[in-house]
Design a protein around this motif. Sequence first.
Motif, PDB file in Angstrom:
ATOM      1  N   SER A  99      -0.039   4.440   0.459  1.00  0.00           N
ATOM      2  CA  SER A  99      -0.391   5.317   1.590  1.00  0.00           C
ATOM      3  C   SER A  99      -0.255   4.612   2.927  1.00  0.00           C
ATOM      4  O   SER A  99       0.069   5.235   3.942  1.00  0.00           O
ATOM      5  CB  SER A  99      -1.831   5.820   1.434  1.00  0.00           C
ATOM      6  N   GLY A 100      -0.528   3.315   2.939  1.00  0.00           N
ATOM      7  CA  GLY A 100      -0.519   2.584   4.205  1.00  0.00           C
ATOM      8  C   GLY A 100      -1.712   2.922   5.081  1.00  0.00           C
ATOM      9  O   GLY A 100      -1.732   2.606   6.272  1.00  0.00           O
ATOM     10  N   GLU A 101      -2.723   3.546   4.477  1.00  0.00           N
ATOM     11  CA  GLU A 101      -3.885   4.001   5.255  1.00  0.00           C
ATOM     12  C   GLU A 101      -5.208   3.495   4.692  1.00  0.00           C
ATOM     13  O   GLU A 101      -6.272   3.953   5.127  1.00  0.00           O
ATOM     14  CB  GLU A 101      -3.908   5.530   5.314  1.00  0.00           C
ATOM     15  N   THR A 102      -5.192   2.575   3.737  1.00  0.00           N
ATOM     16  CA  THR A 102      -6.433   2.062   3.156  1.00  0.00           C
ATOM     17  C   THR A 102      -7.194   1.257   4.202  1.00  0.00           C
ATOM     18  O   THR A 102      -6.715   0.210   4.664  1.00  0.00           O
ATOM     19  CB  THR A 102      -6.130   1.183   1.927  1.00  0.00           C
ATOM     20  N   ALA A 103      -8.377   1.725   4.576  1.00  0.00           N
ATOM     21  CA  ALA A 103      -9.111   1.167   5.702  1.00  0.00           C
ATOM     22  C   ALA A 103      -9.404  -0.328   5.532  1.00  0.00           C
ATOM     23  O   ALA A 103      -9.210  -1.122   6.454  1.00  0.00           O
ATOM     24  CB  ALA A 103     -10.414   1.941   5.911  1.00  0.00           C
ATOM     25  N   SER A 146       0.850  -1.194   0.000  1.00  0.00           N
ATOM     26  CA  SER A 146       0.000   0.000   0.000  1.00  0.00           C
ATOM     27  C   SER A 146       0.881   1.239   0.000  1.00  0.00           C
ATOM     28  O   SER A 146       1.717   1.406   0.890  1.00  0.00           O
ATOM     29  CB  SER A 146      -0.911   0.018   1.232  1.00  0.00           C
ATOM     30  N   SER A 189       3.056   5.265   8.531  1.00  0.00           N
ATOM     31  CA  SER A 189       1.671   4.915   8.200  1.00  0.00           C
ATOM     32  C   SER A 189       1.129   3.858   9.156  1.00  0.00           C
ATOM     33  O   SER A 189       1.879   3.147   9.820  1.00  0.00           O
ATOM     34  CB  SER A 189       1.579   4.399   6.761  1.00  0.00           C
ATOM     35  N   THR A 190      -0.185   3.747   9.193  1.00  0.00           N
ATOM     36  CA  THR A 190      -0.842   2.771  10.071  1.00  0.00           C
ATOM     37  C   THR A 190      -0.423   1.347   9.718  1.00  0.00           C
ATOM     38  O   THR A 190      -0.119   0.538  10.599  1.00  0.00           O
ATOM     39  CB  THR A 190      -2.369   2.908   9.961  1.00  0.00           C
ATOM     40  N   THR A 229       5.370   0.002   2.057  1.00  0.00           N
ATOM     41  CA  THR A 229       4.616   1.254   2.023  1.00  0.00           C
ATOM     42  C   THR A 229       5.546   2.402   1.650  1.00  0.00           C
ATOM     43  O   THR A 229       6.769   2.252   1.620  1.00  0.00           O
ATOM     44  CB  THR A 229       3.985   1.557   3.396  1.00  0.00           C
ATOM     45  N   ILE A 242      -6.245  -2.422   5.931  1.00  0.00           N
ATOM     46  CA  ILE A 242      -5.830  -2.475   7.340  1.00  0.00           C
ATOM     47  C   ILE A 242      -6.719  -3.436   8.125  1.00  0.00           C
ATOM     48  O   ILE A 242      -6.244  -4.200   8.971  1.00  0.00           O
ATOM     49  CB  ILE A 242      -5.853  -1.057   7.950  1.00  0.00           C
TER      50      ILE A 242
END
Length: 237
Positions: free
Chosen positions: A166-170, A164, A195-196, A190, A173
């Motif tokens: 962004s590392g933030e795709t809900a 990912s 990122s999350t 990432t 995750i």
Amino acid sequence: MFSYEEIQKYNETDIYIYKYIVSNLDKIQYMTIREFAKEVHVSTSTILRFCNKNHYDGYSEFKDALKREITSQSTYPPLEDLQELSAFFTRVNSSAFEEKLLYAVDAVRRAEMTIFIGMGSSGALAKYGARYFSNMGHFSVGLEDALYPIDSFRWKNTVVIAVSESGETARLIEAVNQFRQKNCCVLSITNSPLSTLAKLSDWNFSYNFNPKRINGGYNGTSQVPVMLIIEALAKRI
């Protein structure tokens, strides 16, 4: 000039400064420390701390090193859109890069199953990763859909490689969290180590490029680093 090992220790401000430098190599060598600090919206003391983190005694020594780096590059410098890639290839051509891969290589070697997962453009890369791993003799599965019924997953000793930018795709995750509940080892690739997804992972590789959004928000960030990491892992298993 910027080793991969050092970049992994950067905080959010350091990463922002680093990205500015890589994108403005020709410009930064002529800036005073005050002009540089103003451009990146930090104090001059923050710039000095950044220089010290990279083993330079001060801003002048840092600029001298930067000028030498530029001079040592090819007579024909890379175009603007290739500058980040050129800097990235320089960073990964190091022993620190090889050491970084060791955990992931060992995890995949010990796994009975490897699953690549991503969404959108990263989903296509997940499919590519699974195919490339399989070509190299390590059968893998690629998922472009993060809504698979993971609750029914029963395979033991599995490594999940999540991709990912962004590392933030809900949804991604959420899927990774479900895999973790199944005791899967999670590796991720990432853009940002902050990122999350990166923080949720047992191992993360981040390439720290300037995110590019085009055509109303679509991701235009180069994915070449992702392919390089996938291929580097596959070749070392």
